[in-house]
Design a protein around this motif. Structure first.
Motif, PDB file in Angstrom:
ATOM      1  N   THR A 548     -44.159 -25.986  73.016  1.00 18.36           N
ATOM      2  CA  THR A 548     -43.825 -26.931  74.087  1.00 18.36           C
ATOM      3  C   THR A 548     -44.811 -26.815  75.245  1.00 18.36           C
ATOM      4  O   THR A 548     -45.304 -27.829  75.778  1.00 18.36           O
ATOM      5  N   VAL A 549     -45.106 -25.589  75.641  1.00 15.82           N
ATOM      6  CA  VAL A 549     -46.057 -25.382  76.736  1.00 15.82           C
ATOM      7  C   VAL A 549     -47.434 -25.933  76.359  1.00 15.82           C
ATOM      8  O   VAL A 549     -48.097 -26.600  77.170  1.00 15.82           O
ATOM      9  N   TYR A 550     -47.847 -25.679  75.106  1.00 15.49           N
ATOM     10  CA  TYR A 550     -49.163 -26.170  74.663  1.00 15.49           C
ATOM     11  C   TYR A 550     -49.214 -27.693  74.689  1.00 15.49           C
ATOM     12  O   TYR A 550     -50.182 -28.290  75.179  1.00 15.49           O
ATOM     13  N   LEU A 551     -48.176 -28.331  74.149  1.00 11.90           N
ATOM     14  CA  LEU A 551     -48.179 -29.795  74.103  1.00 11.90           C
ATOM     15  C   LEU A 551     -48.179 -30.406  75.494  1.00 11.90           C
ATOM     16  O   LEU A 551     -48.866 -31.411  75.741  1.00 11.90           O
ATOM     17  N   ILE A 552     -47.440 -29.822  76.381  1.00 12.37           N
ATOM     18  CA  ILE A 552     -47.398 -30.349  77.742  1.00 12.37           C
ATOM     19  C   ILE A 552     -48.769 -30.234  78.394  1.00 12.37           C
ATOM     20  O   ILE A 552     -49.285 -31.184  78.995  1.00 12.37           O
ATOM     21  N   HIS A 553     -49.396 -29.076  78.259  1.00 14.91           N
ATOM     22  CA  HIS A 553     -50.692 -28.881  78.900  1.00 14.91           C
ATOM     23  C   HIS A 553     -51.803 -29.651  78.190  1.00 14.91           C
ATOM     24  O   HIS A 553     -52.811 -30.022  78.811  1.00 14.91           O
ATOM     25  N   ARG A 554     -51.604 -29.900  76.891  1.00 12.92           N
ATOM     26  CA  ARG A 554     -52.667 -30.576  76.129  1.00 12.92           C
ATOM     27  C   ARG A 554     -52.596 -32.083  76.272  1.00 12.92           C
ATOM     28  O   ARG A 554     -53.619 -32.762  76.405  1.00 12.92           O
ATOM     29  N   PHE A 555     -51.392 -32.631  76.244  1.00 16.16           N
ATOM     30  CA  PHE A 555     -51.273 -34.089  76.186  1.00 16.16           C
ATOM     31  C   PHE A 555     -50.666 -34.719  77.441  1.00 16.16           C
ATOM     32  O   PHE A 555     -50.662 -35.941  77.567  1.00 16.16           O
ATOM     33  N   ALA A 556     -50.093 -33.929  78.303  1.00 17.86           N
ATOM     34  CA  ALA A 556     -49.512 -34.525  79.510  1.00 17.86           C
ATOM     35  C   ALA A 556     -50.609 -35.066  80.423  1.00 17.86           C
ATOM     36  O   ALA A 556     -51.771 -34.654  80.345  1.00 17.86           O
ATOM     37  N   SER A 557     -50.207 -35.957  81.273  1.00 19.44           N
ATOM     38  CA  SER A 557     -51.169 -36.548  82.195  1.00 19.44           C
ATOM     39  C   SER A 557     -51.688 -35.503  83.161  1.00 19.44           C
ATOM     40  O   SER A 557     -50.928 -34.691  83.702  1.00 19.44           O
ATOM     41  N   ARG A 558     -53.010 -35.498  83.366  1.00 19.79           N
ATOM     42  CA  ARG A 558     -53.610 -34.562  84.309  1.00 19.79           C
ATOM     43  C   ARG A 558     -53.719 -35.152  85.713  1.00 19.79           C
ATOM     44  O   ARG A 558     -54.284 -34.535  86.613  1.00 19.79           O
TER      45      ARG A 558
END
Length: 673
Positions: A548-558
């Motif tokens: 979950t942490v990886y997906l959020i940091h990888r695909f969430a809006s920056r």
């Protein structure tokens, strides 16, 4: 040397350190000497007790020793069997980690000379209680343990609240010792067989067994914190220094549990089904009332003390189930219930010591115990916050930590109740199971409040804003306990198999061997009933959280977006507008408060145009204190005032009273024999 000889040598060394602490307590650096030596001797005692428990066999003889002390015709008997070894592990592990914590925490102690002499003496007293194998040695050790802990409760005696706590504690401790004295007198009988071996071999009538059970619930139950004998605990435990609070709450209460198990399961003989009813009712009521009181608290250490009452209730529910199953010949179910109780006693010593250490760290960093004056400490004390969070999750019985496993085993034992023949138990046990479930849910809410108000949000005061992390000794002690909470949660089969010698010696049966089950699962009764795998739950939780942490940091809006925080429609930025302890407690108080606390809310809202501030006040009552203890205190005061004139009698009247008392005692002796 035998195991009991080495352990007694460690006790003698601890007593020697207590004596040494008196002349050096006011010197330049007494803290590392006393706590360092206590750490070493407690660690040695822990290793010896753990080795004995790990190698204990059902047919193995206990390690025993007789010293020419105590009563002339009896001596002092000491003995270690599987049950004693388990509680010696709890006592000495807690003692070693409290000593390690004290190496750092003790540097901030304002009056070390009031703590250092009694700390190793307290550890020695708890060890002696567990090793004692006759009533005289047991009671002397019990009273020594109580007095040493009372002295540390009174360490800051200039505080009026501490003086009240110490007075109430010593009164309740004396009452408990009297009850235990009477219980051992009944077990010894007219022949005066004060050795535990003789008591074990004697036949006891159901009437005697019932009286002994009531006296043990009064004596050991008062020390453990069973409702309604709990009133001293939320006052005395917070009053002591934090590492002593951890020992009293996490360890000394287990010594009281040991005393109850030793007498009721070992010395008194076969139990009756109605004894299980009494213990179940007291355990269920204690669990719910303890956690309800904890929900109402603002003081962090008092909250933890009330939580101890709840966990003692959970342990006694397991013991009551074991008595009921054993009385009906359901040995496997009794072994399951007793294992759940012993496992929870071990678990509670882990997470409650961890939480009191965490509370001590907060107190050291801020000088505050009031949660409504804290907040935001996760930024100032990140290590303490993380370790305290582990303790909160464990005590809330959430997987994959240890609190879940022991409470899950208790529910598995409750599910065996339909096989009981008595309809009273068929109805009572599910009802107690409901109380246990309610207490578990309230515990979760309680520790969301404890962690959230203390560590999250914004600092409510300057001291919280300026807090700094504590020393490495404190972190090391808390880290060991956090690791044990995780280990016992993900590999509970090892712990369950380690408890098997105890259940075999007391019940005559054990749970199935857990380490033989594939994938490190645990199966309480049979695979067709239920099973649990703490390691798989831990790995799933770890992997899913990491993903979950990886997906959020990888695909969430920056993209960075700034907006004002949601303020519930009130634009004031004062940190005091955050949720407080009362905010969390209000829903629970409105559901249970009228019945349990006789709670009353008073709201004063000024009329439009009136510039007076609004006022809100909550009034709660401790019904047990006001309904039971205050009338007793009033009656004692009334009788004392009426008898006050006896000190002004003439010598002839004094001699007449002595003569009448002698005649009365001779009559009692004649009727007894």
């Amino acid at each position: 040397m035998t195991s009991v000889s080495i352990l007694l040598s460690c006790v003698a060394a601890l007593l020697g350190m207590a004596v040494l602490a008196v002349p050096i307590a006011r010197s330049a650096s007494p803290t590392p000497i006393i706590y360092g030596a206590s750490l070493v001797f407690s660690a040695i005692a822990f290793v010896i007790a753990f080795a004995y428990l790990a190698t204990a066999l059902p047919a193995a003889e206990a390690s025993a020793l007789v010293l020419p002390l105590g009563l002339p015709w009896l001596g002092s008997h000491f003995r270690i069997d599987a049950l004693a070894a388990l509680f010696l592990v709890i006592v000495n592990l807690g003692g070693a980690l409290s000593s390690l914590y004290g190496l750092g925490y003790g540097r901030h102690e304002h009056a070390p000379h009031r703590v250092l002499p009694f700390f190793p003496a307290f550890l020695a007293g708890m060890n002696l209680v567990i090793m004692a194998d006759d009533a005289f040695t047991f009671l002397i050790s019990w009273e020594f343990m109580s007095l040493a802990s009372w002295a540390m409760v009174m360490a800051h005696h200039r505080d009026a609240g501490n003086r009240k706590a110490g007075y109430l504690y010593i009164v309740m401790a004396s009452f408990g010792t009297l009850a235990l004295l009477l219980a051992f007198g009944l077990l010894a009988g007219a022949d005066g067989n004060y050795g535990f071996a003789a008591m074990r071999m004697s036949e006891h009538t159901p009437f005697t067994a019932g009286l002994v059970l009531i006296l043990l619930l009064l004596g050991a139950g008062s020390k453990a914190g069973l409702v309604p004998l709990h009133v001293w605990l939320p006052l005395a435990h917070p009053a002591a220094p934090s590492h002593v609070s951890a020992l009293m709450s996490g360890v000394m209460t287990k010594v009281a549990v040991y005393a109850f198990i030793r007498v009721i399961f070992d010395l008194i003989g076969a139990p009756t089904w109605w004894s299980g009813v009494i213990v179940l009712v007291l355990g269920g009521g204690t669990a719910v009332l303890g956690i309800l009181h904890a929900m109402m608290e603002r003081d962090l250490k008092r909250l933890l003390a009330y939580s101890t009452i709840e966990n003692i209730g959970v342990i006694f529910v397991g013991l009551g189930l074991a008595l009921a199953f054993k009385a009906n010949g359901m040995d496997l179910a009794a072994a399951l219930a007793l294992t759940a109780a012993l496992f929870h006693a071990l678990n509670h010593s882990f997470f409650k010591s961890l939480l009191f250490f965490g509370a001590g760290a907060v107190l050291t960093a801020t000088g505050e115990r009031d949660m409504d004056k804290l907040g935001g400490l996760i930024h100032r004390m990140p290590v303490t916050s993380f370790l305290f969070l582990i303790g909160c999750v464990a005590i809330s019985a959430l997987p994959p930590f240890n609190g879940f496993v022991s409470e899950w085993l208790a529910f598995q034992a409750i599910l065996q109740s339909p096989d009981l023949p008595q309809w009273g138990l068929k109805i009572l046990v599910p009802a107690v199971g409901g109380l246990l479930a309610l207490s578990a849910a309230l515990a979760g809410a309680c520790f969301v409040k404890a962690f959230g108000i203390t560590f999250l949000g914004r600092p409510r005061t300057v001291v919280a804003e300026q807090a700094l992390e504590v020393d490495r000794f404190s972190h090391a002690a808390m880290s060991v306990l956090a690791a044990l909470c995780l280990f016992a949660g993900i590999l509970p089969g090892i712990i369950i198999d380690g408890l098997a010698p105890v259940t075999l010696s007391l019940i005559g049966d054990r749970m199935p061997v857990q380490t033989d089950i594939p994938w490190l699962s645990i199966v309480p009764v049979a695979e067709s009933r239920s099973s649990y795998n703490g390691l798989l739950v831990f790995l799933f939780t770890l992997l899913s959280a990491s993903l979950t942490v990886y997906l959020i940091h990888r695909f969430a809006s920056r993209r960075l977006r700034r907006a004002p925080a949601w303020d519930c429609g009130f634009p004031e930025v004062n940190p005091m507008t955050q949720y407080g302890g009362g905010s969390f407690a209000q829903p629970v108080r409105r559901v249970f408060g009228t019945l349990i606390f006789r709670a009353r809310e008073r709201v004063d809202i000024p009329a439009p145009g009136d510039l007076r501030p609004a006022h809100f006040a909550v009034e709660t009552h401790d019904l047990i204190w006001e309904g039971l203890y205050l009338p007793i205190a009033g009656a004692v005061g009334f009788v004392a005032e009426k008898l006050n004139h006896l000190q002004f009698l003439t010598i002839r009247r004094y001699l007449s009273l002595v003569f009448l008392a002698l005649v009365f005692l001779l009559l009692v002796l004649a009727l007894w024999s």
